[in-house]
Write a protein that holds these residues in place. Structure first.
Motif, PDB file in Angstrom:
ATOM      1  N   ASN A 173      -2.886   8.380  -1.444  1.00  0.00           N
ATOM      2  CA  ASN A 173      -1.446   8.394  -2.055  1.00  0.00           C
ATOM      3  C   ASN A 173      -0.408   7.704  -0.905  1.00  0.00           C
ATOM      4  N   HIS A 174      -0.494   8.322   0.174  1.00  0.00           N
ATOM      5  CA  HIS A 174       0.427   8.269   1.276  1.00  0.00           C
ATOM      6  C   HIS A 174       0.236   6.678   1.738  1.00  0.00           C
TER       7      HIS A 174
ATOM      8  N   ASN B 133      -0.815   4.535  -0.068  1.00  0.00           N
ATOM      9  CA  ASN B 133      -0.403   3.506  -1.259  1.00  0.00           C
ATOM     10  C   ASN B 133       0.903   3.354  -1.395  1.00  0.00           C
ATOM     11  N   LEU B 134       1.582   4.431  -1.015  1.00  0.00           N
ATOM     12  CA  LEU B 134       3.085   4.625  -1.081  1.00  0.00           C
ATOM     13  C   LEU B 134       3.683   3.577  -0.122  1.00  0.00           C
TER      14      LEU B 134
ATOM     15  N   CYS C 170      -6.963   1.248  -2.296  1.00  0.00           N
ATOM     16  CA  CYS C 170      -5.685   1.765  -1.842  1.00  0.00           C
ATOM     17  C   CYS C 170      -4.561   0.256  -1.888  1.00  0.00           C
TER      18      CYS C 170
ATOM     19  N   ILE D 278      -6.449  12.416  -6.087  1.00  0.00           N
ATOM     20  CA  ILE D 278      -5.234  11.247  -6.355  1.00  0.00           C
ATOM     21  C   ILE D 278      -4.462  11.358  -7.529  1.00  0.00           C
TER      22      ILE D 278
ATOM     23  N   ASN E 145       1.796  15.582  -0.912  1.00  0.00           N
ATOM     24  CA  ASN E 145       2.605  14.639  -1.733  1.00  0.00           C
ATOM     25  C   ASN E 145       2.397  14.544  -3.194  1.00  0.00           C
TER      26      ASN E 145
ATOM     27  N   ILE F  45      -0.496  10.131  -7.770  1.00  0.00           N
ATOM     28  CA  ILE F  45      -0.209   8.613  -7.739  1.00  0.00           C
ATOM     29  C   ILE F  45       0.845   8.165  -8.724  1.00  0.00           C
TER      30      ILE F  45
ATOM     31  N   LEU G 170       4.242   9.233  -7.993  1.00  0.00           N
ATOM     32  CA  LEU G 170       4.945   8.586  -6.755  1.00  0.00           C
ATOM     33  C   LEU G 170       5.419   7.143  -7.247  1.00  0.00           C
ATOM     34  N   HIS G 171       4.622   6.538  -8.098  1.00  0.00           N
ATOM     35  CA  HIS G 171       5.082   5.216  -8.468  1.00  0.00           C
ATOM     36  C   HIS G 171       6.048   5.433  -9.393  1.00  0.00           C
TER      37      HIS G 171
END
Ligand code: ATP
Length: 803
Positions: free
Chosen positions: A385-386, A388-389, A494, A550, A589, A592, A595-596
């Motif tokens: 996730n990190h 991908n962020l 990713c 994830i 975090n 996913i 985050l998006h």
């Protein structure tokens, strides 16, 4: 005089810094609290006078301007920026006179109520059928395209092994993948960008009450389906399961409304369900039906809707959602049976089939290993996730043009094909062919009678590869092969998630997890003292841990995996791994999807209010001054305000004179609250010329139906398109019959957390803040609630306002 209103709290354990309203003439509207005490309310100070009439945009500009007080020592990620453009869905029934008259009439026709209930079931049935059919179509399409692609490459590989021309199949593979991916990416980027990705974040937002433009349109569905076909068949590290959830939601939205505005078709059915409240319930059913079709998991589908989005539940809704899910898997089952020529077999309930785990057993001590694998899944998920962020932030900054997005997708497609080819080339990992009937075994650089087990990981659909990793006999793959595969696929997945093409994350996560789970199993089996290690068990636990790390879902994923494996005893270790993965991942975090969502600046409201938010009160959160209307309002003022302001709700008041503002307790008041009127209703009233000067006005109003206010739902006419003659401007409108009389209000002293809970649980769009005299002093919308966030610095939690 300073125009800002900084609100700083210096409590040792708790501090708040907000910039809420823009004052022009008042001073000391907010007092700095005495040490150790949180006080955010306006001071009872007669010096505090009029607060300027500014819109949210002005407030934002102020916040962004050089005068703004920025929270010190706080690193604000791009994801913390709240976008103003998103609008809310309106889940509240406008309880006005017109509605009440209509409801009175309904009580005499009870059969209509029953018929309405029956129609809901019919709609859910249709949602299930069409979602199942769409899943069947996607699966069939992917299977066929992949079959043609792999067979073509296989023929060339077999030929070139002898003729020494291995570059030819490589070129073929590249070209086929690139062409397929180009189609999907081009359509998505140029025609419907909202079709990109899995669509789960967008559906989450929709169910949370935020309109993501175009998210449930027919065009979105078409491009989603074509895009997912091309992405999966084009060999990208994506799955078709996530997009199925979005597809189900779009199908539900379309069927429940009995029309498609994209194509301009209106079947004139289900008109009574043309409201946000009804549509939301059907969209929940559609998302559940999508999950059910994707994994053959109807209960998992219902729980997914519950866990991921739907905030509003009742028994009959759950029942209908379950019905839609069951119908969806049943339809897919029948379709798959027909396609695979086992019509009455009913053994294809989902797009992915994990195979049977009947022989898989585990010992008690293995549960401790499951916990460790869950923790690894959580760590890897957080890392995923990190990365991908960061990548998404980079894309938002530097990959903005459409051609750049298509180009990036093509690059990834090329790299994915190259990755597979390079691994096969350098790590051939040959195994003897034991079953000649298997068509996906490729010889590559192996001896006759052998196949490349590395190639097998790529020469099949990702769903089939997951199944291979779960069930292939021990010794099929070497640890080195699996390690290269898992780490390479991790980076690929990713990079791929977030590209401008429909793509699901479930299958790549399962693939990565199944690979490293299998590695763990192989390594454990080498340890002395361990009894027989079952590789299928470890692959499954690895897969669930990775997925949990994830996406951070627990309830629904456990049930989905249980249903997909048809094995209840495995539910416990799967749940354990998912819980640990979520817990570990959450330390670093968010999931996913969240985050998006936050990266897009969507004002989504979480399940719970922020910690310590009870220390904020309505006065801190609300917008002030408020734009209100009086019960009888000149047409000119209404038109002017609607043109100048973008707000969708306006309190309607009595005893208010805009030219002579009143003060109470040091705060400007805006008249006695009577109700709230929506922008869309005001526009309809203007369109229908409901002016008091009209001699027929009483008759017209008495005959009005609520459906007339909903005629253009969900795309209401803009105020610019309403023509008002100069003479009509001097007319007056009586708002009394149209105001929502049961609108929610809250006292100025109410806490943020209680406001938040009401907003969240009732799906509100506006909440009017009143003082103890029932006078309007402010208004709260979801953007006001969503603009706060907590920061943890040196162990101290503070609430900050997003920039
Ligand atoms: P939504 O966008 O959620 O559909 P909306 O358009 O009515 O609802 P927002 O866009 O959320 O309102 O409002 C943006 C800001 O304007 C918020 O801070 C809100 O408090 C404020 N606001 C909303 N309505 C009014 C109003 N009638 N008068 C003054 N401020 C308002």
């Amino acid at each position: 005089m300073d125009e800002r209103t900084p609100l700083l709290n210096n409590h040792p354990q708790f501090s708040i810094s907000t910039i809420n309203h823009r004052r022009t003439r008042g001073e000391n509207d907010f007092q700095t609290p005495v040490s150790g005490k949180v006080n955010t309310a306006p001071q009872d100070d007669n010096n505090a006078e009029v607060i300027n009439s500014e819109t949210f945009n002005n407030i934002r500009r102020d916040v962004e301007g050089h005068h703004a007080v920025q929270p010190k020592n706080v690193h604000i990620e791009q994801g913390h920026i709240l976008k103003v453009g998103f609008q809310s869905l309106d889940y509240e029934i406008s309880d006005n006179q017109i509605y009440q008259n209509e409801e009175k009439e309904k009580s005499f026709k009870r059969w209509k109520l029953y018929w309405r209930g029956v129609k809901r079931w019919i709609i859910c049935f249709l949602i299930g059928v069409f979602t199942g059919l769409t899943a069947g179509f996607i699966d069939f399409g992917v299977e066929k395209i992949s079959e043609v692609k792999f067979q073509t490459v296989k023929i060339w590989v077999d030929k070139c092994v002898l003729d020494n021309c291995m570059y030819l199949p490589q070129i073929f593979w590249f070209l086929i993948n690139m062409c397929l991916v180009l189609v999907g990416s081009f359509l998505t980027t140029y025609f419907e960008p909202v079709s990109a990705g899995s669509g789960i974040p967008q559906i989450k937002c929709y169910l949370n009450g935020v309109i993501v433009p175009h998210v449930v349109r027919f065009k979105t569905l078409v491009i989603k389906v074509i895009g997912v076909l091309s992405a999966v068949a084009g060999g990208l590290a994506v799955g078709k399961e996530g997009p199925m959830i979005h597809s189900g939601a779009v199908i539900a939205a379309g069927i429940s409304q009995g029309r498609t505005t994209s194509l301009g078709w209106d079947f004139k059915i289900f008109q009574e369900f043309r409201s946000d409240t009804e549509k939301r319930d059907f969209v929940s059913a559609g998302a559940a039906a999508g999950v059910a079709a994707a994994f053959g998991a109807p209960v998992g589908g219902v729980l997914f809707s519950l866990e991921e989005g739907a905030s509003f539940w009742n028994q009959s809704l759950v029942w209908r959602i379950f019905f839609a899910s069951i119908i969806s898997t049943m339809t897919l089952n029948i379709v798959q049976g027909i396609i695979k020529q086992h019509a009455m077999d009913f053994s294809y309930p989902g797009l992915i089939n994990f195979g049977t785990f009947d022989d898989v057993r585990y010992e008690f001590y293995e549960l401790f290993i499951v916990i460790c694998l869950g923790a690894i899944g959580g760590l890897l998920g957080a890392l995923f996730n990190h990365i991908n962020l960061k990548l998404t932030v980079f894309r938002m900054k530097y990959v903005q043009r459409k051609w750049q997005k298509v180009l990036e997708t093509m690059m990834v497609a090329m790299y994915t094909a190259a990755f597979a080819y390079i691994i096969i080339f350098y790590k051939n990992d040959c195994k003897p062919i034991e079953n000649d009937a298997e068509t996906t075994l490729v010889q590559f650089f192996c001896q006759d009678g052998q196949y490349s087990s590395t190639a097998r990981l790529f020469f099949d659909t990702p769903e089939a590869t997951v199944k291979h990793l779960f069930h292939n006999v021990p010794g099929t793959y070497q640890v080195v092969t699996l390690t290269i595969f898992a780490s390479g696929y991790f980076l690929l997945a990713c990079w791929t998630y977030g590209l401008s093409i429909p793509s699901g994350l479930f299958i790549p996560s399962l693939l990565i997890g199944a690979a490293w789970g299998r590695i763990a199993g192989i390594l454990l089996s080498g340890l002395p003292g361990l009894k027989k290690v079952n590789l299928s068990f470890y692959s499954l636990v690895g897969a669930s841990s990775m997925l949990g790390g994830i996406v951070r879902m627990t309830i629904s994923l456990t049930v989905i995996i249980m249903e997909a494996t048809s094995n209840v005893p495995l539910g416990f270790p799967v749940m354990l791994s998912l819980i640990v993965a979520k817990w570990v991942g959450d330390q670093f975090n968010e999931g996913i999807y969240d985050l998006h969502i936050h990266l897009q600046g969507v004002p989504i409201l979480g399940w719970e209010p922020l910690p310590l938010s009870s220390n904020l009160n309505a006065k801190t959160v609300m917008s002030h001054p408020v734009i209100v209307f009086r019960m009888k309002e000149p047409v000119e003022r209404i038109v002017k305000i609607l043109k100048e302001e973008e707000h969708n709700g306006f309190p309607v008041v009595e005893d208010y004179d805009p030219d002579h503002p009143e003060m109470a307790d040091g705060c400007q008041t805006f008249g006695t609250f009577k109700g709230l009127i929506l922008r869309s209703h005001l526009i309809t009233m203007l369109k229908k010329k409901l002016f008091l000067e009209n001699p027929e006005i009483n008759k017209i109003v008495n005959n009005l139906k609520m459906s007339e206010f909903n005629e253009s739902y969900p795309r209401y006419t803009g105020i610019q398109r309403i023509s008002i003659s100069p003479e009509e401007k001097h007319y007056t409108m009586d708002l009394a019959p149209f105001i929502n009389q049961s609108h929610f209000v809250v006292l100025e002293t109410a806490s943020y957390s209680s406001i938040f809970r009401k907003f969240r649980s009732l799906g509100l769009r506006h909440m009017v803040v009143i003082n103890f005299r029932n006078q309007v002093i402010g208004i709260v919308t979801r953007k006001d609630l969503a603009r706060f966030m907590t920061e943890c610095k040196n162990g101290e939690i503070s609430i900050q306002e997003k920039p």
